[in-house]
Design an enzyme around this catalytic site. Structure first.
Site, short mmCIF file in Angstrom:
data_model
loop_
_atom_site.label_atom_id
_atom_site.label_comp_id
_atom_site.label_asym_id
_atom_site.label_seq_id
_atom_site.Cartn_x
_atom_site.Cartn_y
_atom_site.Cartn_z
N TYR A 353 0.85 -1.21 0.00
CA TYR A 353 -0.14 -0.01 -0.08
C TYR A 353 0.97 1.15 -0.13
O TYR A 353 1.75 1.41 0.92
CB TYR A 353 -0.85 -0.19 1.22
CG TYR A 353 -1.94 0.81 1.43
CD1 TYR A 353 -2.27 1.90 0.38
CD2 TYR A 353 -3.01 0.73 2.25
CE1 TYR A 353 -3.37 2.86 0.70
CE2 TYR A 353 -4.05 1.57 2.46
CZ TYR A 353 -4.14 2.60 1.45
OH TYR A 353 -5.25 3.57 1.60
N CYS A 354 0.72 2.04 -1.18
CA CYS A 354 1.43 3.38 -0.77
C CYS A 354 2.95 3.20 -1.11
O CYS A 354 3.49 2.23 -1.89
CB CYS A 354 0.82 4.31 0.13
SG CYS A 354 1.53 5.95 0.06
N VAL A 355 3.78 3.83 -0.02
CA VAL A 355 5.08 3.76 -0.02
C VAL A 355 5.64 2.22 0.02
O VAL A 355 6.55 2.10 -0.35
CB VAL A 355 5.75 4.62 0.81
CG1 VAL A 355 5.11 4.20 2.24
CG2 VAL A 355 7.08 4.76 0.98
N GLY A 357 4.13 -0.19 -1.23
CA GLY A 357 3.92 -0.54 -2.74
C GLY A 357 5.03 -0.13 -3.45
O GLY A 357 5.47 -1.27 -4.20
N PHE A 382 -1.67 -0.99 -3.82
CA PHE A 382 -2.82 -0.16 -3.74
C PHE A 382 -2.11 1.34 -3.52
O PHE A 382 -1.33 1.61 -3.30
CB PHE A 382 -3.14 -0.36 -2.19
CG PHE A 382 -4.06 -1.56 -1.92
CD1 PHE A 382 -4.62 -2.50 -2.77
CD2 PHE A 382 -4.58 -2.07 -0.54
CE1 PHE A 382 -5.11 -3.78 -2.58
CE2 PHE A 382 -5.17 -3.07 -0.22
CZ PHE A 382 -5.54 -3.77 -1.13
#
Length: 620
Positions: A353-355, A357, A382
């Protein structure tokens, strides 16, 4: 012309005087209390506020370390305003004349609605039709008095003019112009008359209704935020980890100095053979994916027969000063290997998710270089970016000076999470800063109990060295997408080596990871990928359970080359995208096994560390 201007200014001054007189009259008690009694009441209010301020100043003597982030410092806002205005042609006589003409026309138009001035009607309108509208000024108090009507209309006009001048500015590099526009918008939002007690008629009315008690409560709220160096969005005691938030049952089955690994208890008799390991961003707490039983992605995935593991990152302290990106990549590999060994499976599904990811993409590239790619059966991203050329509003905070500032803010080797929280709040200033200034400081309202806002304010600290490297190498220099430009764990990183099946989710209104930026991940993958565009933004676009029935999502079964191609032939779907992802996951390998043995953490012979959500999630 001069006579018209003089008459106009006289009208403004007369109306302002009448408005102030009316306001002071409104502050008189409605029950007709004697004037002396009223004066005593307001003197007591002033004394209480002075006492609160004195106590706060005494408390803060010598507390340099705990100073609040700069967004709470009005001097910083004034400096920002000056820097922005100096770059605009406001001293140009032609520009000044155009602005003056528009101001004069607006004053006449507004006052005319109240029967004031040469264009005035026979009497004041019952519901004045004002030229501009804005949700911040929707309350009827902004239209009841001509002074406040004119004030907010002038503010909106001047805000439009400033943004127009920014847009018309020539000779700036595109990145610099974007940064100027962002700073101008932040300045305009900060200077709204709704943000100050004497220019906010709603706050003044509330003060009159409560005989000053709302001012005292609001002042107490403000001082409390100054004490903790962070804007409050929800009551501190409204949510307790493991009791009414982050409550999905599970056990911490492994831990390192950097992370804890949580395994959740299955609720089905059989589960997918391949387990799922979720890597949340370490700039926030993991329980965004486990807010409550209704919103929890974790609980939902468990109910779909998935064995779910969650990484809970430790908030940085001085012991983590030397940690760099390699340490987080190693941690992801370590978590993957531990889950494989624990359950005796060859591979795992992953989510970043985000960073996290972004880091998962680097992890997959490292594993591919090491010929270990088969340890990961699939990777889901994500709202994650790898190409930062068009990375959204956060790029406005990334330049040499600001990267250097991080070192000055991190004398012990870690960045206080309150600074990062302030940055993200500024990205949505009206929603996450100024609306709360008005409601909780100026009007003295109570805070709502909202789990998402509680999570948003539950900040984590970051290793400063890693954070500087991340901003410089990825956001500023965009090196992750240059093959072999970066290396980690002793090997070069080349995203083109990733042939793992990939699922990419983006949020249509995401201002942190814009969908056009997230889409670019598809350019660097060698294996099969599926892209899905979800409604809403960076958080609500992800945390959208089927029970909510909100937002919807878009898919494209073709082979689009660009996001525009994807959107042109996309199929719209109602509701949550989670079932679509679960179907995709099952399509990779639908093999099931009984949910027994170490599939049920903490069972007979299974040594675990503690109950979920664990200790790390509550450390500051």
């Amino acid at each position: 012309m001069a006579s018209d201007a003089s008459d106009l200014m006289n009208d403004v001054l007369r109306t302002q005087t009448e408005t102030v007189a009316t306001l002071f009259g409104a502050l008189m008690p409605a029950d007709g209390a004697p004037e002396a009694e009223n004066a005593v009441q307001w003197a007591q209010i002033a004394a209480r506020m002075q006492s609160l301020w004195t106590d706060y100043q005494v408390e803060q003597l010598g507390k340099v370390k705990d100073n609040p982030p700069h967004y709470a410092d009005p001097v910083k806002w004034i400096a920002t305003a000056e820097a922005v205005l100096q770059q605009l042609p406001l001293t140009n006589p032609q520009v000044q004349q155009e602005i003056w003409n528009e101001v004069a026309g607006l004053v006449n138009a507004v006052f005319g609605q109240y029967g004031i001035g040469p264009r005035g009607t026979e009497g004041p309108a019952q519901d004045p039709e004002l030229p501009r509208s804005d949700g911040r000024f929707a309350a009827p108090e902004w239209r009841q008095q001509p002074f406040f009507a004119l004030l907010h209309q002038l503010y909106l006009l001047l805000g439009e003019k400033v943004m127009g001048l920014v847009e018309a500015t020539d000779g700036l590099e595109p990145a610099r112009k974007t940064q100027l526009a962002f700073a101008a918008r932040a300045m305009i939002d900060a200077l709204s008359p709704a943000n100050f007690p004497l220019t906010n008629p709603v706050a003044l009315s509330r003060a009159a209704e409560t005989r000053g008690e709302s001012l005292v409560r609001g002042f107490e709220n403000m001082l409390q935020d100054l004490r903790k160096g962070q804007l409050t969005h929800t009551p501190a005691d409204a949510f307790v980890l493991g009791e009414n938030i982050a409550v999905t049952p599970g056990k911490v089955v492994y831990e390192t100095p950097l992370f804890q690994l949580i395994q959740y208890t299955p609720t089905t008799d059989k589960v997918l053979k391949t387990p799922l390991v979720i890597f949340p961003p370490w700039i926030n707490r993991f329980y965004i994916l486990d807010l409550n039983a209704r919103k929890s992605f974790v609980r939902w995935a468990v109910e779909q027969g998935v064995t779910v593991f969650m990484v809970s990152w430790k908030s940085a302290d001085a012991s983590m000063a030397d940690m760099v990106w390699d340490d987080y990549i190693k941690a992801q590999i370590e978590a993957i290997d531990h889950v494989r060994a624990r359950l005796g499976v060859p591979s795992v599904h992953t989510i970043g998710y985000c960073v996290a990811g972004t880091t998962l993409a680097a992890t997959l590239a490292v594993m591919a270089r090491r010929n270990e790619a088969d340890k990961v059966a699939s990777a889901t991203f994500f709202t994650a970016q790898v190409d930062f050329e068009d990375a959204g509003d956060l790029k406005n905070f990334i330049d040499d000076q600001q990267i250097e500032t991080i070192g000055k803010l991190s004398p012990e080797g870690y960045l206080d999470g309150r600074y990062l929280a302030a940055t993200f709040n500024i990205l949505r200033g009206n929603d996450l800063i100024w609306s709360y200034v008005e409601k909780n400081y100026l009007k003295g309202e109570d805070y709502p109990a909202f789990d998402l806002l509680h999570w948003n304010g539950d900040v984590t600290n970051l290793p400063a060295r890693w954070h500087r490297d991340y901003l410089r190498d990825l956001y500023r220099d965009n090196r992750l997408v240059v093959a072999d430009s970066l290396q980690a764990c002793g090997v070069p990183i080349d995203l083109h080596r990733i042939d793992t099946p990939v699922y990419i989710q983006a949020g249509r209104e995401d201002h942190i990871a814009p969908p056009a930026s997230v889409w670019k991940l598809t350019h660097y993958l060698s294996g099969p990928w599926t892209f899905l565009l979800a409604g809403s933004g960076h958080i609500a676009g992800v945390v959208n359970p089927p029970s909510s029935g909100k937002y919807g999502y878009w898919t494209n079964e073709g082979s689009p080359e660009t996001l525009e191609d994807f959107a042109a032939d996309a199929q719209a779907h109602t509701g949550s995208w989670w079932p679509h992802w679960r179907e995709w996951l099952g399509g990779i390998d639908s093999t099931q096994v009984p949910a027994r043995g170490k599939r049920r953490p903490g069972g007979r012979g299974d040594k675990v560390i503690e109950d979920a959500p664990g200790r790390y999630v509550s450390t500051r």
